[in-house]
Design a protein around this motif. Sequence first.
Motif, PDB file in Angstrom:
ATOM      1  N   ASP A 188      -6.516  -3.413   2.962  1.00 42.87           N
ATOM      2  CA  ASP A 188      -5.211  -4.046   2.737  1.00 42.87           C
ATOM      3  C   ASP A 188      -5.163  -5.485   3.256  1.00 42.87           C
ATOM      4  OD1 ASP A 188      -4.100  -1.728   1.577  1.00 42.87           O
ATOM      5  OD2 ASP A 188      -3.708  -0.879   3.554  1.00 42.87           O
TER       6      ASP A 188
ATOM      7  N   ASP B  22      -0.197   5.012   0.812  1.00 41.43           N
ATOM      8  CA  ASP B  22      -0.471   6.047   1.812  1.00 41.43           C
ATOM      9  C   ASP B  22      -0.435   5.516   3.240  1.00 41.43           C
ATOM     10  OD1 ASP B  22      -0.829   8.172  -0.002  1.00 41.43           O
ATOM     11  OD2 ASP B  22      -2.871   7.500  -0.436  1.00 41.43           O
ATOM     12  N   ASN B  23       0.388   6.126   4.060  1.00 43.60           N
ATOM     13  CA  ASN B  23       0.557   5.770   5.472  1.00 43.60           C
ATOM     14  C   ASN B  23       1.128   4.369   5.667  1.00 43.60           C
ATOM     15  OD1 ASN B  23      -0.363   8.317   6.344  1.00 43.60           O
ATOM     16  ND2 ASN B  23      -2.480   7.652   6.038  1.00 43.60           N
ATOM     17  N   THR B  24       1.654   3.796   4.571  1.00 40.27           N
ATOM     18  CA  THR B  24       2.424   2.556   4.680  1.00 40.27           C
ATOM     19  C   THR B  24       3.861   2.854   4.252  1.00 40.27           C
ATOM     20  OG1 THR B  24       0.511   1.120   4.341  1.00 40.27           O
ATOM     21  CG2 THR B  24       2.680   0.192   3.817  1.00 40.27           C
TER      22      THR B  24
ATOM     23  N   ASP C  10       0.864  -1.174   0.000  1.00 40.57           N
ATOM     24  CA  ASP C  10       0.000   0.000   0.000  1.00 40.57           C
ATOM     25  C   ASP C  10       0.911   1.238   0.000  1.00 40.57           C
ATOM     26  OD1 ASP C  10      -2.290   1.739   0.608  1.00 40.57           O
ATOM     27  OD2 ASP C  10      -1.401   1.832   2.613  1.00 40.57           O
TER      28      ASP C  10
HETATM   29 MG   LIG Z   1      -2.841   3.211   3.491  1.00 42.74          MG
END
Ligand SMILES: [Mg+2]
Length: 213
Positions: A168, A8-10, A6
Amino acid sequence: MLALFDLDNTLIDRNGGLESWARDFARSRRLGEGATAVICERLRERTYPADFVHLRETLGLDDAPGDLWQEYVDGVARSVRCFPGVLEGLEGLRAEGWTLGVATNGAADVQRAKLAATGLAPFFEGICISEEVGVRKPAYAHFKAAATLCGRRLGSGGWMVGDKPETDIGGARVAGLRSVWVAGGRTWADGLPEPDVVVPGVVEAIGVMRAAA
Ligand SMILES: [Mg+2]
């Protein structure tokens, strides 16, 4: 071995990049103190051009929505950063022969702008963006498209690394991939099918996959 990530924010600190951009944007338009929070609230979960039609009205801006969208795409791509150690970790996986892909929900132009600005893009064989393939995570078809873009088949196995339980981790399970949940300080919610591995951040996820190979 295939590893899908993933975005975003991963791989990148999207929340941090959004807040930084929203603060600068609010200052550039001389908006009040609450404007940054209004922008972040509207754009936190997902961001598409239509959101700027809404924000233009809410914030009383004169700009055309399309211009605001372009300002956001350029600005947020400059603001987001990879989490520490990400580029080195991906380089290590590549050196060991892993095939890497991105599986992300979002608008194509902003996702591609972020991948380019952070230097992430060259690490990936395939970049699967929901707007481009016409299907969002957690749908099986999204993961199948991601594997195909990497020149692989889902049936050959692999891993999915992400921060969102439903899209996810739930999606990885349906796709037959082993899953690594990037917890970022959160605890797993009871009732949801559990990930195979829980780690604090993406660098630890990369370490787990390398050790398991
Ligand atoms: Mg994410």
